[in-house]
Design a protein around this motif. Structure first.
Motif, mmCIF file in Angstrom:
data_model
loop_
_atom_site.group_PDB
_atom_site.id
_atom_site.type_symbol
_atom_site.label_atom_id
_atom_site.label_comp_id
_atom_site.label_asym_id
_atom_site.label_seq_id
_atom_site.Cartn_x
_atom_site.Cartn_y
_atom_site.Cartn_z
ATOM 1 N N SER A 446 0.753 -1.263 0.010
ATOM 2 C CA SER A 446 0.021 -0.019 -0.046
ATOM 3 C C SER A 446 0.912 1.329 0.163
ATOM 4 O O SER A 446 0.662 2.337 -0.805
ATOM 5 C CB SER A 446 -0.866 -0.043 1.326
ATOM 6 O OG SER A 446 -0.128 0.162 2.420
ATOM 7 N N GLU A 450 0.657 4.277 -2.872
ATOM 8 C CA GLU A 450 0.357 5.550 -2.540
ATOM 9 C C GLU A 450 1.456 6.497 -2.955
ATOM 10 O O GLU A 450 1.332 7.627 -3.481
ATOM 11 C CB GLU A 450 0.496 5.734 -0.658
ATOM 12 C CG GLU A 450 -0.925 5.193 -0.384
ATOM 13 C CD GLU A 450 -0.948 5.083 0.969
ATOM 14 O OE1 GLU A 450 -1.853 4.535 1.785
ATOM 15 O OE2 GLU A 450 0.275 5.057 1.643
ATOM 16 N N PRO A 454 -0.175 9.238 -6.013
ATOM 17 C CA PRO A 454 -0.996 10.058 -4.829
ATOM 18 C C PRO A 454 -2.449 10.382 -5.455
ATOM 19 O O PRO A 454 -2.922 11.317 -4.535
ATOM 20 C CB PRO A 454 0.259 11.225 -4.680
ATOM 21 C CG PRO A 454 0.915 11.494 -5.857
ATOM 22 C CD PRO A 454 0.888 10.093 -6.636
#
Length: 622
Positions: A446, A450, A454
């Motif tokens: 994860s 990210e 973003p």
């Protein structure tokens, strides 16, 4: 140049492994195998788990001076070792993204060449600690566990560039409003020598923009980041909210005809005269839409507008995914939109490009899982992080992709098709206590998603219950199938409201209309063991809710299973729609369509003949 068609293939053994890469090796007695394809689809390898050796001869001109040649495998299931004219080129791991090797020197000097590839897709020996990141293809209760997806399943190509190649390109929509949109462009450029260069980004379509910038490239890998603004953009919307304008984004690398960077000041704008002194070295065009997505408390907004997501889970269009036609992939998207769905969850796999393109055109949002399903070995973390970044590079430009999910049900369980009984105490322990899969692997994946993207929400894992050590994620609730009755569903949501935030699995199995594979003429003495093992039918659960022995004919039982599924689907969706935004952000029924003949939770069978559940899904979503 496409290197598809009929290749030669043979099962691997130690003697052949040493000999088969040689250009003069005689493969005349080997079997023919199609590329792209899966080796199990060829009669000679229908029962093989590999490895399988592949060979193909081809003729190609030597690259001209200043030109570079590249060999690309668009998709190879799952590991590969590649030789060209007897020389080792490199290795691959990962099925859904391209692998590229420079072959300039290998192609120079002679026109005739031989490409040799050893392809492996090992069957997992311990399915609670798998090593291949193949998701549903090697461990799912909706596909035949005897299947092996191994093969060169996507095209193989030779291509040519100038001295600088775009080796990676990631295009994300960082901002989008009625006034302005901003594209974030990240490119990796491979230069054969230090050189000045111009990077030109062109946005075409209803909204247009062009930006040209100067760069000084070093020999080897260069990473370039750009932001391109588009004024008054035509925004992309889900079909429930608006139109789907798409834009071609072209990134070109231009190198000077003669290197003389001193003629132009670094702070000056790039002029047409300067551009005319450059020639193209490489270029890439992708299609994107300008939009912004966000999720707060499991409620999604698109371009600032809130949308209650009505969805379904979608497995591979075909179990042999290479054999799905573009029209079949597009048809699944159209059928989902016709059912009133806003969302398809691409369940624990990455599918073919045609489905993503169709979703962009149709305005159907996609919840994109990585190909991680249930338990994995400790040694896969680095590879999983790498493949998370590859997924963003491959799919990040698609406006339909609205959310990333790292891992489906990160529980170290060995679940077979047809199995309905499992150790409930072990499931509870895996859900509530820290585990390597849930706590270590998924945190790394994860974070990688990210950092790479973003611009989208990221869910670390799907189907993790709320508990004392975790707030949980989305819920998988099988009332009326694995536990309780369908009418227990609203009471459970009232007792534990967090379960209602976003429910991504619920449903019941139903017998499809095209049921010849079940041999209905044998009723009531069907081969229940075979149907459970290879066609996903859960006989013990049917006995609880729609017992076969209560019906005099196969057709009556078949209709009753479909009616039961339809009732359960409608009831669950209506219960969740009553909780719209308080607290429910949406749902995904399980599941949409089958990839092979099976008795599953799908509302469309493998021939896309609708069960009663499809009409119930459409009516409940209306």
């Amino acid at each position: 140049m496409e290197l598809g068609g009929g290749w030669r293939a043979a099962p691997a053994d130690e003697a052949l492994r040493r000999a088969f890469p040689a250009a003069d090796f005689d493969d005349g007695a080997w079997d023919s195998i199609p590329v792209p394809g899966h080796w199990r689809s060829s009669p000679a390898f229908a029962a093989s788990d590999g490895p399988v050796l592949h060979r193909r001869g081809f003729t190609a001109p030597s690259p001209a001076p200043g030109r570079r040649s590249w060999l690309t495998f668009e998709g190879l299931f799952y590991d590969g070792d590649v030789w060209l004219d007897g020389s080792y080129v490199g290795a691959t791991e990962g099925y859904f993204f391209p692998h590229t090797f420079e072959v300039t020197e290998s192609l120079a000097g002679r026109p005739d060449h031989v490409l040799a590839v050893e392809v492996a897709c090992a069957r997992p020996t311990d399915r609670t600690a798998k090593r291949n990141l193949t998701g549903v293809f090697q461990h799912w209760d909706c596909l035949d566990p005897a299947w092996n997806p191994g093969g060169i399943w996507r095209p193989v190509r030779l291509s040519e560039t100038g001295p600088v190649r775009i080796s990676r390109l990631r295009v994300l929509c960082a901002e989008a409003s009625e006034e302005r949109a901003v594209l974030s462009v990240r490119a990796e450029l491979d230069a054969d020598a230090a050189t000045p260069a111009l990077i030109r980004v062109t946005v075409a379509g209803r909204s247009g923009a062009e930006q040209v910038t100067r760069h000084t490239l070093a020999h080897g890998t260069n990473r370039i980041r750009l932001r391109v603004a588009v004024d008054a953009p035509a925004l992309w919307w889900p079909h429930a909210l608006g139109d789907q304008p798409l834009h071609d984004v072209t990134v070109d690398v231009l190198v000077p005809v003669r290197s003389d960077p001193s003629r132009f000041g670094a702070g000056e704008a790039v002029t047409a005269e300067e551009i005319s002194g450059h020639v193209p070295s490489d270029g890439r065009t992708i299609v994107t839409g300008l939009r912004q997505v966000a999720m707060k408390r499991w409620v999604m907004t698109v371009n600032g507008e809130r949308l209650f997501l009505k969805g379904s889970n979608h497995g591979p269009t075909r179990m042999a995914l290479a054999e799905a036609t573009p029209s079949e992939l597009e048809r699944d998207v159209v059928l989902a939109r016709q059912a009133g769905l806003d969302l398809l969850r691409i369940h624990a796999h990455v599918t073919r490009p045609e489905l993503y393109d169709a979703a962009d055109r149709e305005g159907l949002l996609l919840w994109q899982d990585l190909p991680l399903q249930w338990g994995y070995a400790r040694g896969v973390r680095k590879q999983a992080v790498r493949q998370a970044r590859e997924a963003v590079d491959l799919l990040g430009h698609h406006p339909a992709v609205a959310l990333w999910c790292g891992h489906n049900e990160p529980l170290a369980l060995d679940i077979e098709p047809g199995a309905a009984d499992f150790n409930r105490a072990r499931v509870v322990a895996l859900q509530e206590l820290p585990t390597w899969n849930k706590t270590v692997l998924d945190s790394s994946v994860s974070r990688a998603l990210e950092r790479a993207d973003p611009t989208r929400p990221v869910v670390a894992h799907s189907g993790v219950w709320p508990g004392p050590l975790s707030g949980g994620t989305d819920a998988h609730l099988y009332f009326g199938w694995y536990h309780g009755e369908e009418r227990d569903f609203p009471r459970a949501l009232a007792a534990v409201p967090r379960l209602a935030r976003f429910v991504t699995e619920f449903g019941a199995q139903a017998v499809p209309a095209t049921a010849g594979f079940m041999e209905p003429e044998r009723w009531p003495d069907l081969d229940w063991e075979r149907l459970g093992r290879h066609h996903a039918l859960q006989h013990t659960v049917f006995q609880r809710y729609v017992p076969p022995e209560a019906f005099g004919t196969f057709g009556a039982w078949q209709a009753a299973t479909q009616a039961y599924q339809a009732t359960l689907v409608r009831f669950h969706i209506e219960a969740l729609r009553r909780l719209k935004y308080r607290p429910t952000g949406g749902f995904c029924q399980f599941c949409f369509a089958d990839g092979h003949p099976a008795v599953t939770w799908s509302v469309l069978d493998d021939q896309r003949v609708a069960k009663a559940g499809y009409a119930a899904l459409a009516a409940a979503c209306a």
